[in-house]
Design a protein around this motif. Structure first.
Motif, PDB file in Angstrom:
ATOM      1  N   MET A  83     -11.602   9.620  43.539  1.00 40.46           N
ATOM      2  CA  MET A  83     -12.075   9.450  42.170  1.00 40.46           C
ATOM      3  C   MET A  83     -13.270   8.511  42.172  1.00 40.46           C
ATOM      4  O   MET A  83     -13.255   7.476  42.844  1.00 40.46           O
ATOM      5  CB  MET A  83     -10.967   8.893  41.277  1.00 40.46           C
ATOM      6  CG  MET A  83     -11.382   8.702  39.822  1.00 40.46           C
ATOM      7  SD  MET A  83      -9.973   8.475  38.697  1.00 40.46           S
ATOM      8  CE  MET A  83      -9.172   7.050  39.420  1.00 40.46           C
ATOM      9  N   THR A  84     -14.314   8.889  41.444  1.00 41.11           N
ATOM     10  CA  THR A  84     -15.486   8.031  41.301  1.00 41.11           C
ATOM     11  C   THR A  84     -15.854   7.962  39.831  1.00 41.11           C
ATOM     12  O   THR A  84     -15.719   8.946  39.097  1.00 41.11           O
ATOM     13  CB  THR A  84     -16.675   8.561  42.123  1.00 41.11           C
ATOM     14  OG1 THR A  84     -17.764   7.633  42.034  1.00 41.11           O
ATOM     15  CG2 THR A  84     -17.146   9.920  41.631  1.00 41.11           C
ATOM     16  N   GLY A  85     -16.269   6.787  39.390  1.00 40.76           N
ATOM     17  CA  GLY A  85     -16.570   6.606  37.976  1.00 40.76           C
ATOM     18  C   GLY A  85     -17.869   5.862  37.757  1.00 40.76           C
ATOM     19  O   GLY A  85     -18.472   5.305  38.683  1.00 40.76           O
ATOM     20  N   SER A  86     -18.306   5.856  36.504  1.00 42.35           N
ATOM     21  CA  SER A  86     -19.540   5.171  36.124  1.00 42.35           C
ATOM     22  C   SER A  86     -19.332   4.460  34.800  1.00 42.35           C
ATOM     23  O   SER A  86     -18.516   4.884  33.970  1.00 42.35           O
ATOM     24  CB  SER A  86     -20.690   6.176  36.006  1.00 42.35           C
ATOM     25  OG  SER A  86     -21.846   5.551  35.467  1.00 42.35           O
ATOM     26  N   LEU A  87     -20.081   3.386  34.607  1.00 41.54           N
ATOM     27  CA  LEU A  87     -20.016   2.642  33.349  1.00 41.54           C
ATOM     28  C   LEU A  87     -20.863   3.300  32.268  1.00 41.54           C
ATOM     29  O   LEU A  87     -20.896   2.813  31.135  1.00 41.54           O
ATOM     30  CB  LEU A  87     -20.487   1.200  33.574  1.00 41.54           C
ATOM     31  CG  LEU A  87     -19.705   0.404  34.634  1.00 41.54           C
ATOM     32  CD1 LEU A  87     -20.273  -1.004  34.756  1.00 41.54           C
ATOM     33  CD2 LEU A  87     -18.227   0.356  34.297  1.00 41.54           C
ATOM     34  N   ASP A  88     -21.542   4.398  32.616  1.00 42.24           N
ATOM     35  CA  ASP A  88     -22.381   5.120  31.658  1.00 42.24           C
ATOM     36  C   ASP A  88     -21.835   6.527  31.444  1.00 42.24           C
ATOM     37  O   ASP A  88     -21.379   7.165  32.397  1.00 42.24           O
ATOM     38  CB  ASP A  88     -23.823   5.223  32.164  1.00 42.24           C
ATOM     39  CG  ASP A  88     -24.451   3.851  32.375  1.00 42.24           C
ATOM     40  OD1 ASP A  88     -24.286   2.997  31.489  1.00 42.24           O
ATOM     41  OD2 ASP A  88     -25.093   3.647  33.423  1.00 42.24           O
ATOM     42  N   PRO A  89     -21.893   7.041  30.216  1.00 40.17           N
ATOM     43  CA  PRO A  89     -21.485   8.434  29.995  1.00 40.17           C
ATOM     44  C   PRO A  89     -22.531   9.389  30.557  1.00 40.17           C
ATOM     45  O   PRO A  89     -23.696   9.022  30.737  1.00 40.17           O
ATOM     46  CB  PRO A  89     -21.393   8.537  28.467  1.00 40.17           C
ATOM     47  CG  PRO A  89     -22.351   7.497  27.966  1.00 40.17           C
ATOM     48  CD  PRO A  89     -22.293   6.373  28.966  1.00 40.17           C
ATOM     49  N   TYR A  90     -22.099  10.591  30.864  1.00 40.27           N
ATOM     50  CA  TYR A  90     -22.995  11.650  31.349  1.00 40.27           C
ATOM     51  C   TYR A  90     -23.791  11.195  32.574  1.00 40.27           C
ATOM     52  O   TYR A  90     -24.957  11.523  32.736  1.00 40.27           O
ATOM     53  CB  TYR A  90     -23.941  12.115  30.238  1.00 40.27           C
ATOM     54  CG  TYR A  90     -23.215  12.678  29.050  1.00 40.27           C
ATOM     55  CD1 TYR A  90     -22.796  14.003  29.040  1.00 40.27           C
ATOM     56  CD2 TYR A  90     -22.911  11.874  27.951  1.00 40.27           C
ATOM     57  CE1 TYR A  90     -22.100  14.524  27.954  1.00 40.27           C
ATOM     58  CE2 TYR A  90     -22.214  12.380  26.862  1.00 40.27           C
ATOM     59  CZ  TYR A  90     -21.810  13.703  26.869  1.00 40.27           C
ATOM     60  OH  TYR A  90     -21.114  14.213  25.807  1.00 40.27           O
ATOM     61  N   ARG A  91     -23.133  10.441  33.440  1.00 37.45           N
ATOM     62  CA  ARG A  91     -23.804   9.925  34.640  1.00 37.45           C
ATOM     63  C   ARG A  91     -23.924  10.988  35.728  1.00 37.45           C
ATOM     64  O   ARG A  91     -24.857  10.978  36.526  1.00 37.45           O
ATOM     65  CB  ARG A  91     -23.010   8.720  35.160  1.00 37.45           C
ATOM     66  CG  ARG A  91     -23.191   8.357  36.620  1.00 37.45           C
ATOM     67  CD  ARG A  91     -24.583   7.902  36.963  1.00 37.45           C
ATOM     68  NE  ARG A  91     -24.659   7.477  38.342  1.00 37.45           N
ATOM     69  CZ  ARG A  91     -24.726   8.295  39.392  1.00 37.45           C
ATOM     70  NH1 ARG A  91     -24.745   9.606  39.201  1.00 37.45           N
ATOM     71  NH2 ARG A  91     -24.789   7.816  40.621  1.00 37.45           N
ATOM     72  N   PHE A  92     -22.983  11.940  35.764  1.00 42.33           N
ATOM     73  CA  PHE A  92     -22.914  12.877  36.877  1.00 42.33           C
ATOM     74  C   PHE A  92     -23.397  14.268  36.454  1.00 42.33           C
ATOM     75  O   PHE A  92     -23.380  14.615  35.276  1.00 42.33           O
ATOM     76  CB  PHE A  92     -21.480  12.972  37.402  1.00 42.33           C
ATOM     77  CG  PHE A  92     -20.891  11.636  37.770  1.00 42.33           C
ATOM     78  CD1 PHE A  92     -21.296  10.981  38.920  1.00 42.33           C
ATOM     79  CD2 PHE A  92     -19.945  11.027  36.958  1.00 42.33           C
ATOM     80  CE1 PHE A  92     -20.768   9.747  39.263  1.00 42.33           C
ATOM     81  CE2 PHE A  92     -19.407   9.794  37.287  1.00 42.33           C
ATOM     82  CZ  PHE A  92     -19.824   9.149  38.437  1.00 42.33           C
ATOM     83  N   ASP A  93     -23.827  15.052  37.461  1.00 44.86           N
ATOM     84  CA  ASP A  93     -24.264  16.417  37.191  1.00 44.86           C
ATOM     85  C   ASP A  93     -23.676  17.353  38.244  1.00 44.86           C
ATOM     86  O   ASP A  93     -22.846  16.951  39.064  1.00 44.86           O
ATOM     87  CB  ASP A  93     -25.795  16.511  37.169  1.00 44.86           C
ATOM     88  CG  ASP A  93     -26.432  15.976  38.456  1.00 44.86           C
ATOM     89  OD1 ASP A  93     -25.744  15.970  39.507  1.00 44.86           O
ATOM     90  OD2 ASP A  93     -27.605  15.580  38.427  1.00 44.86           O
ATOM     91  N   GLU A  94     -24.115  18.613  38.213  1.00 43.55           N
ATOM     92  CA  GLU A  94     -23.567  19.609  39.133  1.00 43.55           C
ATOM     93  C   GLU A  94     -23.877  19.266  40.587  1.00 43.55           C
ATOM     94  O   GLU A  94     -23.093  19.583  41.488  1.00 43.55           O
ATOM     95  CB  GLU A  94     -24.134  20.992  38.789  1.00 43.55           C
ATOM     96  CG  GLU A  94     -23.627  21.562  37.478  1.00 43.55           C
ATOM     97  CD  GLU A  94     -22.115  21.751  37.472  1.00 43.55           C
ATOM     98  OE1 GLU A  94     -21.567  22.120  38.525  1.00 43.55           O
ATOM     99  OE2 GLU A  94     -21.493  21.520  36.428  1.00 43.55           O
ATOM    100  N   THR A  95     -25.017  18.625  40.823  1.00 45.54           N
ATOM    101  CA  THR A  95     -25.344  18.226  42.196  1.00 45.54           C
ATOM    102  C   THR A  95     -24.320  17.230  42.722  1.00 45.54           C
ATOM    103  O   THR A  95     -23.862  17.327  43.868  1.00 45.54           O
ATOM    104  CB  THR A  95     -26.751  17.607  42.251  1.00 45.54           C
ATOM    105  OG1 THR A  95     -27.708  18.584  41.840  1.00 45.54           O
ATOM    106  CG2 THR A  95     -27.085  17.144  43.668  1.00 45.54           C
ATOM    107  N   ASP A  96     -23.943  16.262  41.881  1.00 42.97           N
ATOM    108  CA  ASP A  96     -22.915  15.297  42.287  1.00 42.97           C
ATOM    109  C   ASP A  96     -21.600  16.006  42.597  1.00 42.97           C
ATOM    110  O   ASP A  96     -20.915  15.673  43.569  1.00 42.97           O
ATOM    111  CB  ASP A  96     -22.697  14.262  41.178  1.00 42.97           C
ATOM    112  CG  ASP A  96     -23.910  13.380  40.961  1.00 42.97           C
ATOM    113  OD1 ASP A  96     -24.429  12.844  41.948  1.00 42.97           O
ATOM    114  OD2 ASP A  96     -24.345  13.247  39.808  1.00 42.97           O
ATOM    115  N   ILE A  97     -21.251  16.989  41.775  1.00 48.68           N
ATOM    116  CA  ILE A  97     -20.007  17.728  42.003  1.00 48.68           C
ATOM    117  C   ILE A  97     -20.068  18.459  43.341  1.00 48.68           C
ATOM    118  O   ILE A  97     -19.102  18.447  44.119  1.00 48.68           O
ATOM    119  CB  ILE A  97     -19.752  18.716  40.850  1.00 48.68           C
ATOM    120  CG1 ILE A  97     -19.453  17.946  39.556  1.00 48.68           C
ATOM    121  CG2 ILE A  97     -18.591  19.652  41.185  1.00 48.68           C
ATOM    122  CD1 ILE A  97     -19.258  18.836  38.352  1.00 48.68           C
TER     123      ILE A  97
END
Length: 621
Positions: free
Chosen positions: A357-371
């Motif tokens: 599990m990985t998280g961020s303090l900002d919303p919408y931080r991740f995209d399809e590339t991260d996935i």
């Protein structure tokens, strides 16, 4: 107009006609007849507006009147709807009227429209587009060039292409490669050429660009350079390559916790995921246990939580078995921690082993590339954990074969010494009886006891031979019920008393655990030579130690000097009064990953403790 001028205007390529001050036709050349689709005979002496009324609402009247009134030459372009033709008109005034030259520019207007459309496309694209003439001077630059290179297009036009490479911070060797590629395309040695070049972005950061050179047909430019920023793609390829290298490190380890630590730190360093952790399934108790986390995760949470079945999004994703992205945790129900500082997170199952599990303090931080990248990482981690499991099974099998060999040797020693002693005891008892009736009251008890011991010894050996150090499927057992079953199968006398202090449950192999209790009871019965009282209680709940239970009997105590030897199946001295009994208890306990020890009670007797029973839970106080 004089007649001597007629042959000259007839020879010009433009359409020509003359109008008098009343805008009547006085002359038309052949090209004008063709263009207007009327003959001279039809038009000479006639007013233009009468013969071509559709021109009244066009620029012709305004332009011609202005030329006549102000005695100035005028020019304009106009589309004649009826003729479906674009005209370029030039009118020259004189005292006698107007001389009008007209040219069909329909084809040119079409080209201009196409070029304008192309220019609009070039201007709209996100790639930088630069055109060069044969002298390598820049002819045109689109707006994206300013964005990508941080240069003012007006400062580039007319400059040599070297100005562009210097502005972009391109090294000398790459600049030479660019010049060679332009030449190859310009002289026809190549239809196109492509290079990947490092450059410095507008913010001074190191970036990568793809330069593509193609020939073009233009009045001035001969080569077009299309420049695309490929930093993200280049970085993606670099990360994927690094992930495959990390896979080698993962597969070199056979320690699950080390594998998870490598995966977590790879995610932190390569994928820029500073708040990450890995949880592995604890199969015996059924929860997800944190085994590795980044420094950022520990700084943010002060430690990673354990997830019990059904808790939060983690279990939903783990059971679904697919990577999931949560862009805005503020809109999600069923959060494990509603006050979490995380705003977005990715949860990725590692097969059936656990989750990353990985998280961020900002919303919408991740995209399809991260996935995609995280999916690659967890798949490699899963393969490494699968391999570690296989290696562990192989090591366990090897160790078990070694234990079986040692056990068989121990059994051989017991059989050769202990049974020999028992048979000698029987023989001695028989020799003491001298009556013909074959009655030996003094020896009868001795013979019966000895044969009982021999029978128990054979049972213990059989249990050892069928691999007491392995267990089958563990199920949740009620401790009191298991004790009652073991009492009925044991050698305890009818008047013996077993007192159970505290109720509890635990997970264990039912058959093996039952045999552990039965063997412990038989040990007490053998040392008691009659009735015995056994107290059973729980440990580790109040003193903070490891959880477990104890059995304390009031039979003849085992001397402190023999506590270790009674747990050794090779013991052959007088302390081994119950055959393999307590050694068998210890073997079954170790097979469950428990610890077994023997001590004496405060008031005498023998105390057997089974510790590290992590699944032991009280059912009532």
């Amino acid at each position: 107009m004089t007649t001597r001028s007629v042959p000259i205007v007839d020879r010009v390529s433009d359409a020509f006609f003359a109008l008098d001050t009343g805008f009547r036709f006085t002359y038309l050349n052949e090209r004008a007849e063709t263009l207007l689709k009327r003959s001279r005979e039809d038009l000479i002496g006639r007013v233009m507006w009468d013969e071509f009324p559709q021109t009244v609402e066009t620029q012709f009247p305004e332009g011609f009147h202005r030329a006549m009134d102000e005695q100035v030459s005028v020019s304009f372009e106009i589309y004649h709807t009826h003729l479906e033709t674009w005209f370029e008109a030039r009118a020259y005034p004189s005292e006698s009227g107007l001389s009008v030259f007209m040219r069909d520019v329909t084809e040119r207007k079409a080209q201009e429209t196409t070029l304008a459309q192309h220019a609009a496309v070039v201007e709209a694209v996100h790639d930088a587009v630069v055109t060069l003439d044969r002298n390598r001077e820049i002819v045109t630059v689109n707006g994206a060039t300013e964005t990508i290179l941080g240069a003012d297009r007006t400062e580039l036009v007319g400059e040599h292409v070297e100005t562009l490479t210097e502005l972009a911070g391109i090294d000398g060797e790459s600049a030479v490669d660019i010049g060679r590629a332009i030449t190859d395309v310009d002289v026809g040695n190549a239809d196109r050429s492509q290079l990947e070049v490092a450059y410095v972005g507008p913010e001074g950061d190191a970036r990568m660009a793809e330069f593509r050179f193609v020939p073009i047909e233009d009045n001035t430019a001969t080569v077009a350079a299309v420049i695309r920023d490929i930093t993200d793609r280049y970085e993606y390829d670099r990360v994927v390559t690094s992930l495959h290298e990390i896979t080698r490190w993962l597969l070199e380890s056979d320690d699950p916790e080390e594998i998870c630590a490598i995966a977590v730190h790879a995610g932190s360093d390569l994928l820029d995921l500073p708040i990450s952790g890995v949880w592995l399934l604890e199969e015996e108790r059924g929860y997800l246990e944190p085994v590795a986390g980044t420094a950022g995760a520990h700084d943010e949470f002060g430690g990673l939580p354990r997830f019990n079945p059904g808790e939060g999004l983690v279990w939903d994703v783990f059971e679904a078995g697919e990577v999931q992205l949560f862009d805005d945790l503020g809109t999600i129900d069923n959060l494990y921690n509603p006050d979490t500082p995380l705003e977005s997170e990715i949860i990725a199952p590692i097969g059936t082993h656990g989750i990353l599990m990985t998280g961020s303090l900002d919303p919408y931080r991740f995209d399809e590339t991260d996935i995609d990248l995280i999916s690659t990482l967890v798949e490699n981690t899963r393969a490494a954990l699968d391999r570690a499991d296989r290696e562990q099974v192989l090591r366990d099998r090897t160790a078990e074969l070694e234990r079986q060999t040692d056990r068989l040797e121990s059994i051989a020693d017991v059989l050769s010494s202990d049974l020999k002693d028992q048979l000698e005891t029987v023989a001695d008892a028989l020799e003491e009886e001298t009556t013909d009736e074959w009655e030996f009251p003094l020896a009868e008890d001795t013979v019966e006891t000895t044969l009982d011991r021999a029978e128990r010894l054979v049972d213990d050996i059989r249990e050892f031979a069928r691999n007491a150090s392995t267990v089958g499927t563990r199920t949740r057992l009620d401790l009191e019920a298991a004790i009652e079953d073991a009492i009925s199968d044991s050698q305890l006398e009818m008047d013996s008393v077993v007192v159970v202090d505290g109720s509890a449950t635990l997970r264990a192999d039912p058959d093996r655990f039952g045999h552990l209790l039965e063997t412990a009871f038989d040990s007490a019965a053998a040392r008691a030579k009659g009735d015995v009282t056994i107290q059973i209680g729980l440990v580790g709940f109040d003193d903070g130690g490891s959880r477990g239970f104890f059995l304390l009997d009031d039979a003849a105590e085992i001397p402190p000097t023999a506590h270790d030897r009674v747990l050794d199946p090779t013991a052959d001295d007088e302390t081994a009064i119950d055959g393999l009994g307590l050694a068998l208890v210890r073997a079954i306990a170790k097979a469950h990953d428990w610890e077994c020890s023997v001590t004496n009670g405060d008031n005498g007797g023998t105390r057997i403790e089974i510790r590290d029973v992590t699944t032991l839970e009280r059912t009532r106080e």
